[in-house]
Design a protein around this motif. Sequence first.
Motif, PDB file in Angstrom:
ATOM      1  N   GLU A 479       0.412  -1.550   0.176  1.00 31.24           N
ATOM      2  CA  GLU A 479       0.005  -0.132   0.027  1.00 31.24           C
ATOM      3  C   GLU A 479       1.178   1.541   0.100  1.00 31.24           C
ATOM      4  O   GLU A 479       0.212   2.359  -0.137  1.00 31.24           O
ATOM      5  CB  GLU A 479      -1.302  -0.179   1.067  1.00 31.24           C
ATOM      6  N   ASP A 480       1.575   1.605   0.508  1.00 23.48           N
ATOM      7  CA  ASP A 480       3.119   2.411   0.172  1.00 23.48           C
ATOM      8  C   ASP A 480       3.438   2.485  -1.454  1.00 23.48           C
ATOM      9  O   ASP A 480       3.941   3.566  -0.855  1.00 23.48           O
ATOM     10  CB  ASP A 480       4.125   2.383   1.724  1.00 23.48           C
ATOM     11  N   ARG A 481       3.732   1.645  -1.661  1.00 25.08           N
ATOM     12  CA  ARG A 481       4.072   1.203  -2.871  1.00 25.08           C
ATOM     13  C   ARG A 481       2.885   1.252  -3.679  1.00 25.08           C
ATOM     14  O   ARG A 481       3.376   2.979  -4.583  1.00 25.08           O
ATOM     15  CB  ARG A 481       5.090   0.317  -3.115  1.00 25.08           C
ATOM     16  N   VAL A 482       2.189   1.426  -3.364  1.00 31.57           N
ATOM     17  CA  VAL A 482       1.168   1.691  -4.732  1.00 31.57           C
ATOM     18  C   VAL A 482       1.239   3.635  -4.646  1.00 31.57           C
ATOM     19  O   VAL A 482       0.545   4.503  -5.554  1.00 31.57           O
ATOM     20  CB  VAL A 482      -0.405   1.826  -4.072  1.00 31.57           C
ATOM     21  N   ALA A 483       1.526   4.169  -3.376  1.00 32.51           N
ATOM     22  CA  ALA A 483       0.992   6.162  -3.176  1.00 32.51           C
ATOM     23  C   ALA A 483       1.578   6.598  -3.557  1.00 32.51           C
ATOM     24  O   ALA A 483       1.539   7.053  -3.978  1.00 32.51           O
ATOM     25  CB  ALA A 483       1.516   5.932  -1.589  1.00 32.51           C
ATOM     26  N   ILE A 484       3.197   5.918  -4.177  1.00 24.39           N
ATOM     27  CA  ILE A 484       3.827   6.849  -4.871  1.00 24.39           C
ATOM     28  C   ILE A 484       3.350   6.860  -6.897  1.00 24.39           C
ATOM     29  O   ILE A 484       4.213   6.798  -6.976  1.00 24.39           O
ATOM     30  CB  ILE A 484       5.387   6.271  -4.694  1.00 24.39           C
ATOM     31  N   HIS A 485       2.895   6.107  -7.282  1.00 25.18           N
ATOM     32  CA  HIS A 485       1.910   5.733  -8.533  1.00 25.18           C
ATOM     33  C   HIS A 485       2.314   6.524  -9.308  1.00 25.18           C
ATOM     34  O   HIS A 485       2.941   7.452 -10.810  1.00 25.18           O
ATOM     35  CB  HIS A 485       1.086   4.494  -8.642  1.00 25.18           C
ATOM     36  N   GLU A 486       1.486   8.280  -8.433  1.00 30.65           N
ATOM     37  CA  GLU A 486       1.173   9.006  -8.788  1.00 30.65           C
ATOM     38  C   GLU A 486       2.172   9.775  -9.679  1.00 30.65           C
ATOM     39  O   GLU A 486       2.726  10.902 -10.016  1.00 30.65           O
ATOM     40  CB  GLU A 486      -0.018  10.353  -8.427  1.00 30.65           C
ATOM     41  N   ALA A 487       3.051  10.007  -7.878  1.00 31.45           N
ATOM     42  CA  ALA A 487       4.320  10.654  -7.999  1.00 31.45           C
ATOM     43  C   ALA A 487       5.639  10.084  -9.322  1.00 31.45           C
ATOM     44  O   ALA A 487       6.032  11.326 -10.026  1.00 31.45           O
ATOM     45  CB  ALA A 487       4.907  10.421  -6.691  1.00 31.45           C
ATOM     46  N   MET A 488       5.744   9.417  -9.468  1.00 34.81           N
ATOM     47  CA  MET A 488       6.331   8.346 -10.996  1.00 34.81           C
ATOM     48  C   MET A 488       5.748   9.175 -12.123  1.00 34.81           C
ATOM     49  O   MET A 488       7.200   9.439 -12.991  1.00 34.81           O
ATOM     50  CB  MET A 488       6.351   7.644 -10.608  1.00 34.81           C
TER      51      MET A 488
END
Length: 764
Positions: A479-488
């Motif tokens: 769930e933490d890794r999914v949070a940076i999808h938009e940022a990447m």
Amino acid sequence: MSGFDRGRIFTAQMSGGTVASEDGGASEGMHQQKQQSQKSFLERQFQSFIRDFQLDNEFIYREQLVQNYNTHQYFLEVDLAHLTAFDELLVQQINRNPSEILPHFEDAVRSYAAHLHAEEQLLAPESEEADGSQLRMDTVPEFQILLSSPANAVPIRDLTSDHISRLIRVPGIIISASTVSAKATRLHIVCRSCGHNMKLRLRAGISGAALPRSCQRAQVDMHQSTTTEATRCPIDPYLIMPDRCSFIDQQTVKLQEAPEQVPVGELPRNMLATLDRYLANSTRSVPGTRVTIVGVYSIFQGRASRGSSGGGAAVRSAYIRAIGIEVDGDSSGRAPKRSFTEAEEAAMLRLARQPDIYEKFARSVAPSIYGYDDIKRAATCLLFGGSRKQLADGMRLRGDVNVLLLGDPGTAKSQLLKFIERVAPIGVYTSGKGSSAAGLTASVVRDAASREFYLEGGAMVLADGGVVCIDEFDKMREEDRVAIHEAMEQQTISIAKAGITTVLNSRTSVMAAANPVFGRYDDMKSPGENVDFQSTILSRFDLIFIVKDEHSHDKDMSLARHVIRVHSGGSSASLSASEQAAGELDMSTMKTFISYVRSRCAPRLSPEAADKLANHFVSIRSAVRAHEADSHTRSTIPITIRQLEAIIRISESLAKIRLAPFAGPEHVEEALRLFQVSTLSAVQSGQMIDGVMRDNVLEEVERVEREIRRRVPVGSRIPSQLLSNDLIGRRNFSKTAVEKALQVMLRRQELRHINQRRVVERMF
């Protein structure tokens, strides 16, 4: 002589001076007169500076004042370097005592604005004020002075009590910002008993107001003996009339040290800063912005010391009352803005014109790490980045390159990430196990004093315009890794929490390192079985490298010699001339060159390069589709349009290194080669094992395992060499299949080595 019989005692100064009475009437009057004359002198000097200062035959401050007044922006931006050239004594007074001198500066600006407006009204033929009377001061709004200073910046950890009440210049990153509140500058209070009213002027910054405990009219009447006990007002009689008070906007931000300024092993320090009027709620106070604040180092009584007694009452908390904010980066969020001298620009141009600058820079990336030439070339492309684009419909395309290193432990992945974090103009290093979604993106925090919510930026917000290095990427929670999808991909972070809905910029490159699922990369398994990442996150990486710790006698000998030289010498002084060339550019030159190139160049694809890239991308997609058809499985690492954009970004970064305006076919060719040895190689890994098709090897390994179970019963032992020779010589199994079968059974603990690995024992 009637004045001498009032019962007062008079004294005279022996050194000569004015005679003063006991109540200080004469001395107080002289002091007020001196203050008034000093104020008039300072205001005349400041008005003279605004009126007469020229730069390139232009009256810059007079014109700025007129323009801001006509557009109803009541502030004036002043460079202290210009004021120093005009009158150095004024700057010295501002630096020593800014809280008293700056109000005179603002009054002078307001007075001169009224004078200019009055002249404009007099020149107007149909003006109502054509009678020659000047515009009244109370009809002109108050002006704010915004300062910029060329003085040396003082880090937050170097601020001491000697800086209190002085003008300072502090660099840092804004990590949080409160909501804008109304700060009273003048309080209108009324006595609820007798109706006596008065006005109180409040100091700027974090300060309160102490209302009088007794009625001031009652004190005057008592002095004149005209009041009685019945008409005396009670204690604490005053009430605040909010409708008749004067307010300004004020915002509180938290300034934190930049990551590159924090000593190793220490926590970054932060400092509160107050922004008022035109500084509040501006684009300069967005969390994640790198700024240099010019302000007054002040103190206030914190909540912890208000209710304490004894020594705690003398303890005060420090903060900065901002008078000016200098943004250290441009609006595109690139590397920190800095000026280059002519000598530096000439040196950077000579460096960019070298034909082998790309290879030289790649060799200078982590020279203490042996090998990994293509990975270092990919890191070079990541540091320079591609060109950001904004389409006609407002859509933005990122130009930052993301790289993932996936491989065995002990292959110097973390060391490479540490070097990239140090050489990047803006770099943040974090570990996946100790990072949460809020720590990487942004969090909503409640202020302990005001109980209001405010935003606090995470690692990807603080590294806006730089590089984020994430180690142990596989140890992060899903769930933490999914949070940076938009940022990447979109390079923004959307927040919708606790009534706060906003979007923060995170225009960063991501370089991540991870281990396979089983700790080491297993050639017997497919890429999907080795990689524990979803396709959604893998498609956001432009280049994916699989780093294997392969056993080779010649390579191991060269690696051992390199490591021993590094440990024995400690520096390049003990290396030979050919070995010193591995790090041809020092870190300072590399960092300066990166900043210069990223601020000066934004290349685009040439038509020839675009045609070549389009044809190659079609062939790449066809090859991947054929590979999926042969293996009857979908590839875990997808090849989509994002990968086409990745090749474009890499081509632009290769052209940017040479300060070329266009990326040509040669840049596209090198970008395709990097993509082939990284992402495409990762897609096709596991298809061939030692030159043999993976399915054939797997089938042979299974037959070897069945033969070992038949030959070695549970609990029995057999020499390792005898077992291998029997399987290879008598049973005609290949050496690769025998070694893979033994590795698999040892990893499952079905077998174990004893007697210095000379004997194998079957456990179950």
